[in-house]
Enzyme design. Structure first.
Site, short mmCIF file in Angstrom:
data_model
loop_
_atom_site.label_atom_id
_atom_site.label_comp_id
_atom_site.label_asym_id
_atom_site.label_seq_id
_atom_site.Cartn_x
_atom_site.Cartn_y
_atom_site.Cartn_z
N GLY A 130 1.08 3.70 -2.52
CA GLY A 130 1.20 4.36 -3.81
C GLY A 130 2.61 4.80 -4.16
CE1 TYR A 168 8.07 20.44 -5.29
CE2 TYR A 168 7.39 20.94 -7.52
CZ TYR A 168 7.27 21.14 -6.16
OH TYR A 168 6.36 22.03 -5.68
CG HIS A 174 16.01 35.36 20.10
ND1 HIS A 174 16.47 35.72 18.85
CD2 HIS A 174 17.07 35.44 20.95
CE1 HIS A 174 17.76 36.03 18.96
NE2 HIS A 174 18.15 35.86 20.20
CG LEU A 194 -1.86 -1.24 1.30
CD1 LEU A 194 -2.56 -1.30 2.67
CD2 LEU A 194 -2.90 -1.17 0.18
N GLY A 211 8.78 15.33 -15.67
CA GLY A 211 7.38 15.44 -15.27
C GLY A 211 6.69 14.09 -15.25
CG ASP A 264 -0.13 12.79 -8.48
OD1 ASP A 264 -0.34 13.72 -7.68
OD2 ASP A 264 0.98 12.24 -8.61
#
Ligand code: FAD
Ligand code: NAD
Length: 465
Positions: free
Chosen positions: A42, A182, A444, A40, A271, A312
């Site tokens: 992807g 990327y 800070h 699983l 791509g 996608d």
């Protein structure tokens, strides 16, 4: 198989699909997820986000030990690369993540149907090796796959996609990366850190072409200083493998004389394309748009009333967190809820060093849209924490509406940029202004103070520059 009828069936178990399945199960639907891969998660968990970040983290540590710890007074001798162990780290991280999804499926009583799904009609799917199943609602989350270029055949040995580029068993002497997006910059960075000579060939006149122009330029300068080479405005017309390596033919994008470049390995990173192959969409009445993505409305409905699509395979950035948010939203829409995704506030992060992070509009987009904006910019050279960690490259840039001061976009290049961007994403989600960020107390000494200073700079009142 016992009961083959479901309320919700999701096709694809990537970050879009598995999140949709979990959310649907949480909402009380009898849910199944069909996934043809052995595991699983992807693209993202198996061959994308997760393994690439495992190698980026490991290679960053190797490079730090070899090149950077001395400056902190830490003497390290005999630094050596143990690539099999580094690759073992990658596979272990992937396994932990994909097993984690299998555990979540069990916990939420989601049936994982192993095999490829194909529509028989709008409510019936044939799952290879399983049989026919029916569902009231079907969510297509079949993701994307790599594209190549004419004249270039990916063999995953010498001419590799990101998948082969993650799995190299030795460091190439010379790596040519086609595409400065990327994947090109992230995987180029990994192998460069490990000792490869890396040249990035990019068709356009800058790297990361979708991002703010100033960020693209600065990123290229920094990576160049680190030793990566760039050939911009250049197109590759062929890549031929031989026993000794690969010969690439390139020519100026605008036309001109060709030259050849030799490489041991070529990484094709130009791509990805939406993937809806062999789904039998016609049988279900699901249509594609002009870019071969599944056509959806604002509620992820396809042209078939009970069939939805996310991630996608539909329009929008090909990012895991966008797919996940759509997975949550689509399950809630099926349950009659009214979720909302703000597509103007989806961040994008490139996990190089320094990192690049971006959200909302770039200066180019604002100019093109004729929107009047103010810019606040603050360099990391003026941030105490950045000096302490020897990470002074880069800046934070915030773009705010000239009249209302509402934040319209932000672009960061610097250490931890991917983490720093999130406070600006949140501000944008709430319709916040630069003044809201400037008036928020920041601890800070942190890199986050550069975000506050950039917000102050929008109004011309930064303190530390
Ligand atoms: P996918 O993850 O592609 O999953 C789709 C699944 O559907 C696949 O497992 C496939 O096997 C299955 N499937 C397809 N057809 C069928 C069928 N007919 N039957 C059954 N199953 C089917 N994004 C980020 O946000 N951050 C990152 O750092 C990042 N890094 C990346 C690095 C690399 C190298 C790559 C390649 C991508 C990266 N991405 C990253 C992008 C991210 O992986 C994708 O945006 C994300 O995986 C999309 O999720 P998805 O669920 O839409 O599809
Ligand atoms: P990309 O779209 O990011 O970059 C492709 C690059 O190739 C662009 O710069 C483009 O101009 C260039 N290009 C296109 N045709 C070319 C040609 N003929 N010659 C030379 N250069 C050419 O695509 P990618 O790097 O392949 O990644 C695919 C997708 O995966 C990304 O769009 C992103 O959505 C996702 N991804 C995300 C992350 C992340 O979030 N950190 C990491 C990896 C991948």
């Amino acid at each position: 198989m016992a009961d083959t009828s479901y309320d919700v069936v999701v096709i694809g178990a990537g970050p879009g699909g598995y999140v949709a399945a979990i959310r649907a199960a949480q909402l009380g639907f009898k849910t199944a997820c069909v996934e043809k891969r052995e595991t699983l998660g992807g693209t993202c968990l198996n061959v994308g986000c997760i393994p690439s970040k495992a190698l980026l983290a490991a290679s960053e540590r190797f490079e730090a030990a070899r090149d950077h710890l001395g400056a902190f007074g830490v003497k390290v001798a005999g630094v050596e690369l143990d690539l099999p162990t580094m690759q073992g780290h990658r596979t272990k991280v992937v396994k932990a993540n994909v097993d984690g999804v299998a555990y979540l499926f069990k916990k939420n009583k989601i049936d994982w149907l192993k095999g490829a799904a194909r529509f028989k009609n709008a409510t019936t799917l044939t799952v290879e090796g399983v049989g026919d199943i029916t569902a009231k609602h079907i969510i297509i989350a079949t993701g994307s796959e790599v594209v190549s270029l004419p004249g270039i055949e990916i063999d995953e040995k010498k001419i590799v996609s990101s998948t082969g580029g993650l799995e190299l068993t030795s460091v190439p002497k010379k790596l040519v990366v086609i595409g400065g997006g990327y994947i090109g910059l992230e995987l180029g960075t990994v192998w460069h850190r490990l000792g490869a000579e890396v040249t990035v060939v990019e068709f356009l006149d800058r790297v990361l072409p979708g991002m703010d122009g100033e960020v693209s330029k600065q990123m290229q300068r920094i990576l160049n200083k680190q030793g990566m080479q760039f050939k911009l405005s250049t197109k590759v017309t062929s890549a031929k493998s031989s026993k000794n390596g690969v010969t690439l033919t390139v020519e100026p994008a605008a036309g001109g004389s060709a030259e050849t470049i030799e490489a041991d390995i070529v990484l094709v990173a130009v791509g990805r394309r939406p993937y809806a192959d062999n789904l039998g969409l016609e049988a279900a009445g699901v249509q594609l748009d002009d870019k071969k993505r599944i056509k959806t409305d604002h509620q992820f409905r396809t042209s078939a009333a009970n069939i939805y699509a996310i991630g996608d395979v539909i329009a929008g950035p090909m990012l895991a967190h966008k797919a996940e948010d759509e997975g949550m939203a689509v399950a809630e829409i099926i349950a009659g809820q009214k979720p909302h995704i703000d597509y103007d506030a989806i961040p994008g992060v490139v996990y190089t060093f320094p990192e690049v992070a971006s959200v909302g509009k770039s200066e180019e987009q604002l100019k093109q849209a004729g929107i009047a904006y103010k810019t606040g910019k603050f360099p990391f050279t003026a941030n105490g924490r950045a000096r302490a960690i020897n990470a002074t490259d880069g800046f934070v840039k915030i773009l705010a509406d000239a009249t209302t001061d509402r934040v319209l976009g932000a672009h960061i290049i610097g250490a931890e940029a991917g983490t720093l961007i999130q406070e600006i994403v949140l501000a944008m989600e709430f319709g916040g202004s630069a003044e809201d960020i400037a008036r928020t107390c920041h601890p800070h000494p942190t890199l986050e103070e550069a975000v506050k200073e950039a917000a102050l700079a929008v109004d011309g009142r930064p303190i530390h520059i």
